[in-house]
Design an enzyme around this catalytic site. Structure first.
Site: not given
Ligand code: BJW
Ligand code: ZN
Length: 243
Positions: A114, A125, A188, A190
């Site tokens: 990501h 650009c 870690g 979701s």
């Molecule tokens: C612990 C703990 C401890 C806490 N020990 N555990 C198919 C179906 C439906 C939708 C889509 C699909 N394919 C694509 C999509 C659209 C979209 C998407 O997935 N949407 C869903 C929300 C439904 N995906 C995209 O847009 C992706 N692009 C793509 O697929 O392009 C082609 C396309 C586009 C559109 C349609 C179809 C195809 C790009 C995704 C980019 C994600 N970017 C982000 C934000 C930017 C990053 C930033 O600013 O930092 O990245 S979203 C955000 O979520 C961030 C994270 O990397 C990402 C994942 O989150 P993560 O890491 O799982 O964190 P949490 O907070 O959700 O969970 C933490 C977990 O840890 C919890 O369960 C806690 O219990 C646990 N925990 N403490 C162990 N100590």
């Molecule tokens: Zn530029």
């Protein structure tokens, strides 16, 4: 509990999410209820959000840069470094985290799926992304030296494609045909954001063994063969048996 055996016949793909950095003090996404200062995360982490209010987006990322600058890796990050040292090229770490903590801990075979919080690119650009720790005062948007357009964080936002080279590197590791058995461990995360949430099924399609280490059940828990519930900083250091 059955150990995760890492021997000379095993290759290991690890996927990490925000939970792995939580014990270092970096907030998770779902932990903020998907909100930042009452803005939905999609409003500050999407191309539409950037078009609508680039200064707000830069305030969000400036705050994140400040927050992540001084954080330190935790025992979960350190365990992954030891596993990599043991497995060498039979190890690959795909991270959804943009905080750079795996690299800070010493991991080398890392795919930043990501993007990276401390890298910037131009929205207007094709200049190459560059390392950047700068924070920008409220209400401002940094400009590109090359074209005068708007700079943006080098982060993969909602609705944007992941880098095809990154996806290919993960795909090739999964399908590698070198006589080793594939093990996949997600920690870690979701399991709510794609394509990362689908890796478990890609691994299962080549008969890999799948593990989830998470504090609570994830959206895709039932797709994993093994679910170890707990904190990654406590579970990972004792989970693997290095043979
Ligand atoms: C612990 C703990 C401890 C806490 N020990 N555990 C198919 C179906 C439906 C939708 C889509 C699909 N394919 C694509 C999509 C659209 C979209 C998407 O997935 N949407 C869903 C929300 C439904 N995906 C995209 O847009 C992706 N692009 C793509 O697929 O392009 C082609 C396309 C586009 C559109 C349609 C179809 C195809 C790009 C995704 C980019 C994600 N970017 C982000 C934000 C930017 C990053 C930033 O600013 O930092 O990245 S979203 C955000 O979520 C961030 C994270 O990397 C990402 C994942 O989150 P993560 O890491 O799982 O964190 P949490 O907070 O959700 O969970 C933490 C977990 O840890 C919890 O369960 C806690 O219990 C646990 N925990 N403490 C162990 N100590
Ligand atoms: Zn530029």
């Amino acid at each position: 509990m059955e150990p995760l055996v890492l021997d000379s016949k095993t290759r290991l793909l690890v996927l990490t999410g925000a939970g792995v950095s939580a014990e270092s003090g970096v907030p998770t996404f779902r932990g903020m209820n998907g909100l930042w200062e009452n803005h939905p995360v999609e409003a500050v982490a999407s191309p539409q959000g950037f078009e609508a209010n680039p200064a707000l987006v830069w305030r969000f990322y400036s705050q994140r840069r400040t927050g992540a600058a001084d954080v330190k890796p935790n025992p979960g990050h350190d365990a992954l470094v030891r596993w990599e040292q043991h497995l060498g090229d039979r190890f690959l770490l795909a991270t959804q985290n943009v905080d750079g903590l795996h690299t800070k801990a010493g991991s080398q075979r890392v795919v930043d799926m990501h993007g990276n919080l401390f890298r910037t690119k131009c929205a207007d650009c094709q200049r190459a992304p560059f390392a950047d720790t700068s924070v920008h005062p409220s209400g401002t948007v940094p400009k590109c030296d090359n074209c005068g357009g708007r700079l943006r964080p080098d982060i993969v936002w909602f609705g944007e494609m992941l880098d095809p080279n990154d996806l290919a590197r993960i795909g090739e590791f999964i399908t590698r045909n070198d006589g080793t058995r594939l093990v996949f461990l997600a920690a870690g995360t979701s399991g709510a954001v794609w394509p990362a949430a689908g890796i478990v099924d890609e691994v299962r399609s080549v008969r890999g063994d799948t593990w989830l280490v998470n504090y609570e059940s994830a959206a895709n828990t039932e797709r994993f063969h093994h679910f170890v519930q707990g904190l990654s900083g406590e579970v990972l250091p004792t989970l693997a048996k290095l043979v």
